[in-house]
Scaffold this active site. Structure first.
Site, short mmCIF file in Angstrom:
data_model
loop_
_atom_site.label_atom_id
_atom_site.label_comp_id
_atom_site.label_asym_id
_atom_site.label_seq_id
_atom_site.Cartn_x
_atom_site.Cartn_y
_atom_site.Cartn_z
N ARG A 1 6.43 -28.74 -61.31
CA ARG A 1 6.77 -29.26 -59.98
C ARG A 1 7.05 -30.75 -60.15
O ARG A 1 6.18 -31.51 -60.57
CB ARG A 1 5.63 -29.05 -58.99
CG ARG A 1 5.82 -29.87 -57.72
CD ARG A 1 4.91 -29.48 -56.60
NE ARG A 1 5.33 -28.22 -56.03
CZ ARG A 1 4.94 -27.80 -54.82
NH1 ARG A 1 4.13 -28.52 -54.08
NH2 ARG A 1 5.36 -26.64 -54.36
N HIS B 1 13.70 -24.77 -54.80
CA HIS B 1 12.34 -24.18 -54.74
C HIS B 1 12.48 -22.66 -54.87
O HIS B 1 12.24 -21.90 -53.93
CB HIS B 1 11.67 -24.57 -53.42
CG HIS B 1 10.19 -24.42 -53.41
ND1 HIS B 1 9.47 -23.96 -54.50
CD2 HIS B 1 9.26 -24.66 -52.45
CE1 HIS B 1 8.18 -23.93 -54.20
NE2 HIS B 1 8.02 -24.35 -52.96
N GLN C 1 9.67 -20.11 -53.90
CA GLN C 1 9.53 -19.97 -52.45
C GLN C 1 10.56 -18.97 -51.93
O GLN C 1 10.24 -18.08 -51.13
CB GLN C 1 9.74 -21.33 -51.77
CG GLN C 1 9.57 -21.29 -50.27
CD GLN C 1 8.16 -20.90 -49.87
OE1 GLN C 1 7.20 -21.50 -50.31
NE2 GLN C 1 8.03 -19.87 -49.04
N ASP D 1 11.44 -25.96 -42.04
CA ASP D 1 10.61 -26.67 -43.03
C ASP D 1 10.40 -28.08 -42.48
O ASP D 1 11.06 -28.48 -41.50
CB ASP D 1 11.34 -26.68 -44.39
CG ASP D 1 10.52 -27.34 -45.50
OD1 ASP D 1 9.29 -27.50 -45.33
OD2 ASP D 1 11.11 -27.70 -46.54
N CYS E 1 7.85 -22.38 -45.04
CA CYS E 1 7.28 -22.35 -46.40
C CYS E 1 5.88 -22.94 -46.44
O CYS E 1 5.13 -22.66 -47.36
CB CYS E 1 8.21 -23.10 -47.35
SG CYS E 1 8.47 -24.81 -46.87
N ARG F 1 3.97 -15.42 -52.13
CA ARG F 1 4.20 -16.28 -53.30
C ARG F 1 3.46 -15.68 -54.50
O ARG F 1 3.99 -15.64 -55.61
CB ARG F 1 3.66 -17.70 -53.02
CG ARG F 1 4.45 -18.52 -52.02
CD ARG F 1 5.79 -18.95 -52.56
NE ARG F 1 5.68 -19.73 -53.78
CZ ARG F 1 5.47 -21.05 -53.82
NH1 ARG F 1 5.39 -21.75 -52.71
NH2 ARG F 1 5.40 -21.69 -54.99
#
Ligand code: CP
Ligand code: NVA
Length: 317
Positions: free
Chosen positions: A118, A145, A148, A236, A276, A304
């Site tokens: 990340r 991402h 996700q 988001d 998310c 996830r």
């Protein structure tokens, strides 16, 4: 004494040794394979049937930004598959500062079977991945991402039984989450519309990539137009990690893009709400919507775990 190798090995996974940096490295068929595998793995987990194909394997998790879902779901997922995960905090490797992403990748690959990263700049991830001869998974960069998006696809497929032609409205910032959702929809035939303020749309390069993969998203500055008849309404945060200095200015600009009950009332009767997470109630979404009956955000967060277990199994298999 070196033990003898056992006779019959299972056939390698079709995704064995591959990276997952953007989702665009997969074909539509491979994307469906990951989702199918995720459903199988989820069923086993729910039935409490042990499934440990990654015994003896180790995943390094390099974090340059904070996390709840990504850290915990990867660590628990690796453990449930019989392997081990190693959390490396931003203070430790200090990628790009203490050593280059390429040296980081090269060294980790000597100890580790797969690397999850990340970070901020997506290019760092590409540099690390090209130096590491083990699978590298993007756990979020400024531009993508993908993990996700796999969980998003799984959640939508579970809800509607299909992804083909499911109308999805993403309302807000054309950010990393929107980019990966764009690629995910192009690969699976879901119909995406993105409503965003002027100059905050998805990167043109991602739109072009989606077009090549299947279909570009429809773009509009009108959130009502995007949500009208949609079966999934997704948002988001307005300021992503690394954009904290712009947060106040963005609050003004994005205010008309809040997902509230009024906006949700334009969606299809069976519409669900996705985010998310982490979420800011009262900003991009009201508490009434995110904590209401249409919200699937915690199923989405749970997915996830299942989607990433499938990914780990297929890349390491
Ligand atoms: N959605 C997501 O990636 O959450 P975290 O930042 O908590 O990992
Ligand atoms: N767009 C958000 C997603 C967090 C999971 C960010 O990058 O901060």
């Amino acid at each position: 004494m070196i033990p003898q190798l056992e006779g019959s090995q299972p056939p390698p996974s079709p995704l064995s040794g591959r990276d997952c940096l953007t989702l665009a490295e997969f074909t539509p068929e491979e994307t469906v394979l990951i989702l199918d595998e995720a459903i199988k793995i989820k069923t086993l987990q729910k039935s409490r049937i042990p499934y440990r194909p990654l015994r003896g394997q180790t995943l390094a998790m390099v974090f340059q930004k904070p996390s709840n879902r990504t850290r915990v779901s990867f660590e628990v997922g690796m453990y449930q598959l019989g392997g081990h995960a190693l959390h490396i905090s931003p203070d430790e490797i200090q990628m790009g500062k203490r050593e280059t992403p390429s040296d980081t990748g090269n060294v980790l690959a000597r100890y580790i079977d797969a690397i999850m990263v990340r970070t901020f700049d997506h290019q760092e991830l590409e540099e690390l991945a090209s130096a590491a001869d083990v699978p590298v998974i993007n756990g979020l960069s400024d531009t993508h991402h993908p993990c996700q998006a796999l969980a998003d696809l799984l959640t939508i497929r579970e809800e509607f039984g299909t992804l083909e032609e499911v109308k999805i409205a993403y309302v807000g910032d054309g950010n990393n989450v929107a980019h990966s959702l764009t690629i995910a929809c192009a690969l699976t035939g879901a119909e995406l519309t993105i409503a965003h303020p002027e100059k905050h749309g998805p990167d043109q390069k991602i739109v072009q990539l989606a077009e090549k993969l299947g279909a570009a998203p429809t773009r509009t500055e009108d959130p009502q137009e995007a949500v009208n008849g949609a079966r999934v309404v997704y948002t988001d945060v307005w300021a992503s990690m690394g954009q904290e200095a712009e947060a106040e200015e963005r609050k003004q600009k994005f205010a008309p893009y809040q997902v509230n009950s009024e906006l949700m009332s334009l969606a299809a009767e069976d519409a669900i709400f996705l985010h998310c997470l982490p979420a800011h109630r009262g900003e991009e979404v009201t508490a009434e919507v995110i904590d209401g009956p249409r919200s699937r955000v915690f199923d989405q967060a749970e997915n996830r775990l299942h989607a990433q277990k499938a990914l780990l199994y297929l890349l390491l298999g």
